[in-house]
Design an enzyme around this catalytic site. Structure first.
Site, PDB file in Angstrom:
ATOM      1  N   PHE A 154     -35.980 -28.673 -49.890  1.00  0.00           N
ATOM      2  CA  PHE A 154     -36.710 -29.023 -48.568  1.00  0.00           C
ATOM      3  C   PHE A 154     -37.819 -29.914 -49.159  1.00  0.00           C
ATOM      4  O   PHE A 154     -38.885 -29.511 -49.800  1.00  0.00           O
ATOM      5  CB  PHE A 154     -36.964 -27.994 -47.823  1.00  0.00           C
ATOM      6  CG  PHE A 154     -37.360 -28.120 -46.222  1.00  0.00           C
ATOM      7  CD1 PHE A 154     -36.424 -28.694 -45.638  1.00  0.00           C
ATOM      8  CD2 PHE A 154     -38.872 -28.270 -45.880  1.00  0.00           C
ATOM      9  CE1 PHE A 154     -36.514 -28.768 -44.175  1.00  0.00           C
ATOM     10  CE2 PHE A 154     -38.796 -28.624 -44.529  1.00  0.00           C
ATOM     11  CZ  PHE A 154     -37.940 -28.780 -43.752  1.00  0.00           C
TER      12      PHE A 154
ATOM     13  N   ASP B 183     -38.225 -19.242 -51.522  1.00  0.00           N
ATOM     14  CA  ASP B 183     -38.132 -19.600 -50.052  1.00  0.00           C
ATOM     15  C   ASP B 183     -37.074 -19.193 -49.248  1.00  0.00           C
ATOM     16  O   ASP B 183     -35.785 -19.653 -49.643  1.00  0.00           O
ATOM     17  CB  ASP B 183     -38.121 -21.336 -49.945  1.00  0.00           C
ATOM     18  CG  ASP B 183     -38.398 -21.993 -48.796  1.00  0.00           C
ATOM     19  OD1 ASP B 183     -37.891 -20.979 -47.863  1.00  0.00           O
ATOM     20  OD2 ASP B 183     -38.796 -22.945 -48.829  1.00  0.00           O
TER      21      ASP B 183
ATOM     22  N   TYR C 136     -38.773 -18.912 -37.326  1.00  0.00           N
ATOM     23  CA  TYR C 136     -38.337 -19.680 -36.130  1.00  0.00           C
ATOM     24  C   TYR C 136     -36.684 -20.021 -36.243  1.00  0.00           C
ATOM     25  O   TYR C 136     -36.208 -20.650 -35.257  1.00  0.00           O
ATOM     26  CB  TYR C 136     -39.237 -20.841 -35.850  1.00  0.00           C
ATOM     27  CG  TYR C 136     -39.450 -21.774 -36.683  1.00  0.00           C
ATOM     28  CD1 TYR C 136     -38.501 -22.514 -37.332  1.00  0.00           C
ATOM     29  CD2 TYR C 136     -40.758 -21.488 -37.450  1.00  0.00           C
ATOM     30  CE1 TYR C 136     -38.805 -23.541 -38.080  1.00  0.00           C
ATOM     31  CE2 TYR C 136     -41.142 -22.628 -38.604  1.00  0.00           C
ATOM     32  CZ  TYR C 136     -40.039 -23.720 -38.915  1.00  0.00           C
ATOM     33  OH  TYR C 136     -40.180 -24.454 -39.847  1.00  0.00           O
ATOM     34  N   LYS C 137     -36.201 -19.889 -37.515  1.00  0.00           N
ATOM     35  CA  LYS C 137     -34.735 -20.412 -37.589  1.00  0.00           C
ATOM     36  C   LYS C 137     -33.924 -19.029 -37.340  1.00  0.00           C
ATOM     37  O   LYS C 137     -33.817 -18.683 -36.034  1.00  0.00           O
ATOM     38  CB  LYS C 137     -34.613 -20.987 -38.942  1.00  0.00           C
ATOM     39  CG  LYS C 137     -35.233 -22.117 -39.195  1.00  0.00           C
ATOM     40  CD  LYS C 137     -35.282 -22.596 -40.874  1.00  0.00           C
ATOM     41  CE  LYS C 137     -36.321 -24.097 -40.730  1.00  0.00           C
ATOM     42  NZ  LYS C 137     -36.454 -24.323 -42.191  1.00  0.00           N
TER      43      LYS C 137
ATOM     44  N   ARG D 244     -24.667 -30.589 -39.572  1.00  0.00           N
ATOM     45  CA  ARG D 244     -24.923 -29.144 -39.681  1.00  0.00           C
ATOM     46  C   ARG D 244     -24.241 -28.266 -38.647  1.00  0.00           C
ATOM     47  O   ARG D 244     -24.808 -28.479 -37.533  1.00  0.00           O
ATOM     48  CB  ARG D 244     -26.152 -28.634 -40.066  1.00  0.00           C
ATOM     49  CG  ARG D 244     -26.709 -29.300 -41.283  1.00  0.00           C
ATOM     50  CD  ARG D 244     -27.748 -28.478 -41.938  1.00  0.00           C
ATOM     51  NE  ARG D 244     -28.978 -28.524 -41.036  1.00  0.00           N
ATOM     52  CZ  ARG D 244     -30.299 -28.105 -41.247  1.00  0.00           C
ATOM     53  NH1 ARG D 244     -30.613 -27.570 -42.252  1.00  0.00           N
ATOM     54  NH2 ARG D 244     -31.167 -28.289 -40.256  1.00  0.00           N
TER      55      ARG D 244
HETATM   56  C1  LIG Z   1     -37.813 -25.158 -42.354  1.00  0.00           C
HETATM   57  C2  LIG Z   1     -38.340 -25.021 -43.837  1.00  0.00           C
HETATM   58  C3  LIG Z   1     -39.550 -25.078 -44.002  1.00  0.00           C
HETATM   59  C4  LIG Z   1     -40.482 -25.698 -42.816  1.00  0.00           C
HETATM   60  O1  LIG Z   1     -41.786 -25.361 -43.362  1.00  0.00           O
HETATM   61  P1  LIG Z   1     -42.979 -25.123 -42.235  1.00  0.00           P
HETATM   62  O2  LIG Z   1     -44.028 -24.923 -42.913  1.00  0.00           O
HETATM   63  O3  LIG Z   1     -42.663 -23.888 -41.271  1.00  0.00           O
HETATM   64  O4  LIG Z   1     -42.866 -26.194 -41.401  1.00  0.00           O
HETATM   65  C5  LIG Z   1     -40.039 -25.043 -45.338  1.00  0.00           C
HETATM   66  N1  LIG Z   1     -39.139 -25.082 -46.303  1.00  0.00           N
HETATM   67  C6  LIG Z   1     -37.723 -24.855 -45.949  1.00  0.00           C
HETATM   68  C7  LIG Z   1     -36.768 -24.814 -47.151  1.00  0.00           C
HETATM   69  C8  LIG Z   1     -37.160 -24.747 -44.505  1.00  0.00           C
HETATM   70  O5  LIG Z   1     -35.981 -24.823 -44.640  1.00  0.00           O
END
Ligand SMILES: *Cc1c(COP(=O)(O)O)cnc(C)c1O
Length: 426
Positions: free
Chosen positions: A127, A208, A233-234, A386
């Site tokens: 990401f 992560d 939040y996911k 997705r």
């Molecule tokens: C959703 C996601 C993020 C988002 O990070 P925020 O700091 O909450 O914006 C970061 N890394 C991964 C792998 C994600 O899936």
């Protein structure tokens, strides 16, 4: 395979998690398959948010100590409630900040790296926010991301092989920062294997868990993971921008937090207001400032629901749903002409997260055409739609309907009428 709607309904009737669906705000006429980006609101999460609003209304500042549970230690309480989801002890998990901020804090805490071990391993399918954070941490500590950030390539553009990550763990590497589940393909990495390999080579490992916590049971303590961070939040349904999670293995409790603030203090002495920092001595020390209570409160109701449903049951129900989606797409001939949908997600349960990556050359238009039919997916470049059937609230019948729409938008050429190019928030 029985591809009938009745079969989908039979599966729903036999689904042990079926009662949970009624505790979520689903919208009539909408099939929500984007709970891996923003989980839906449950009544349980709403209740605990309303509780905190009420406490604010009636107690004002007294709520820091007199609310139930007290606001002052709410992030510790929620960390303890979250710990079983990642296989940690209660004081190894804290609810704080955001994913990206926690990554910054953790990596900053493990700098300075030794003069001979200055490199950090990532992969080409990570990401972007994680990559940006690591590039800037390397720069802030006098390094050069061009040489100090090792980006392990994908062989096929879809998956990362664990052995390629292990091969990159050379004696100049300090740490590996890896996602448990890849956000595009949905590939699940073998964290136990990677942690053992990293430690055998003197490399720290940070995970992560954005796409895995609340979906895949983890055993961070047993595996010996050094640290981890994830959003809520996911899959954890805490609401947009909900406060994130941080795990620190207790063997690291002694190290100074990367970015110190008063909220990391030992709670007993925090209000002594001394200038010498006395940290909490556990994961709580890695908090920085006052937690955003209104973005934290919904997590309480949500985590109680996860404790009630059981993460093993949630994982089994998720795999059953993604199995069904994949099998249906194949049994209906949608991987062949004229549909040409591809399945980019591993079939092996041990390598699969919680969504199905449906690949198509017209991915952006397919995703938009699905929305016109009331199906909410998301799109990730270059060609991935997705579909995430969520164990607690997506029915088999909805999966069945979504696949009928995948077929229809090609049969009816619906997608051709849609502009290409992705939306601002895809
Ligand atoms: C959703 C996601 C993020 C988002 O990070 P925020 O700091 O909450 O914006 C970061 N890394 C991964 C792998 C994600 O899936």
């Amino acid at each position: 395979m029985d591809t009938s709607r009745d079969e989908a309904r039979r599966r729903d009737a036999a689904d042990p998690l079926r009662p949970y669906r009624d505790r979520f705000y689903t919208q009539p006429g909408t099939i929500y398959l984007d709970g891996n980006s923003l989980g839906l609101l449950s009544r349980d999460a709403e209740q605990t948010l309303l509780r905190v609003l009420e406490e604010w209304k009636t107690l004002g500042i007294e709520a820091w100590l007199n609310a139930d549970p007290p606001w002052f230690t709410l992030t510790e309480s929620l960390g303890a409630l979250m710990a079983p989801l990642v296989g940690a002890e209660p004081d190894e998990v804290i609810v704080t900040a955001s994913t990206t901020v926690n990554l910054h804090t953790l990596v900053a805490g493990f700098f300075p790296l030794t003069p001979t071990r200055r490199k950090i391993i990532t992969t080409s399918l990570d990401f972007p926010s994680d990559i940006y954070a690591l590039q800037s941490q390397i720069r802030l500590h006098g390094g050069d991301p061009a040489t100090d950030l090792i980006v392990v390539p994908s062989r096929d553009g879809r998956l990362i092989e664990e052995e390629d990550i292990v091969a990159a763990m050379t004696p100049d590497v300090a740490m590996a920062i890896l996602p448990a589940v890849y956000y595009r393909s949905g590939q699940l990495l073998d964290i136990a294997r990677l942690t053992a390999a990293a430690h055998a080579r003197g490399v720290l490992i940070g995970i992560d868990g954005c796409h895995s916590v609340g979906l895949v049971p983890h055993q961070f303590d047993r595996w010996g993971v050094d640290f981890a961070f994830w959003c809520s939040y996911k899959y954890l349904n805490s609401g947009p921008g909900g406060t994130a999670g941080l795990y620190l293995n207790r063997r690291h409790f002694g190290i100074a937090p990367g970015m110190t603030g008063w909220w990391g203090s030992d709670k007993a002495t925090q209000f002594d207001m001394r200038h010498a920092f006395a940290g909490a001595g556990n994961a709580g020390a890695w908090q920085i400032g006052t937690p955003p209570l209104l973005s934290t409160a919904p997590l309480h109701g949500s985590l109680m629901m996860f404790a009630e449903a059981g993460i093993e049951n949630i994982r089994a129900a998720s795999l059953a749903r993604t199995d069904y989606l994949i099998a249906l797409i194949e049994a209906m001939g949608l991987t062949d002409a004229p549909y040409y949908y591809g399945i980019g997600t591993p079939r092996d349960h041990a390598r699969r997260g919680g969504h199905v990556a449906v690949e198509h050359a017209e991915g952006t238009r397919i995703a938009k055409a699905l929305k016109m039919k009331g199906v909410i997916p998301d799109f990730r470049p270059p060609n991935i739609v997705r579909l995430a059937p969520i164990a607690l609230y997506t029915s088999y019948e909805e999966c069945w309907q979504a696949v009928q729409h995948l077929k229809a938008i090609i049969d009816e050429r619906t997608y051709e009428a849609v502009a290409s190019g992705r939306e601002l928030v895809a």
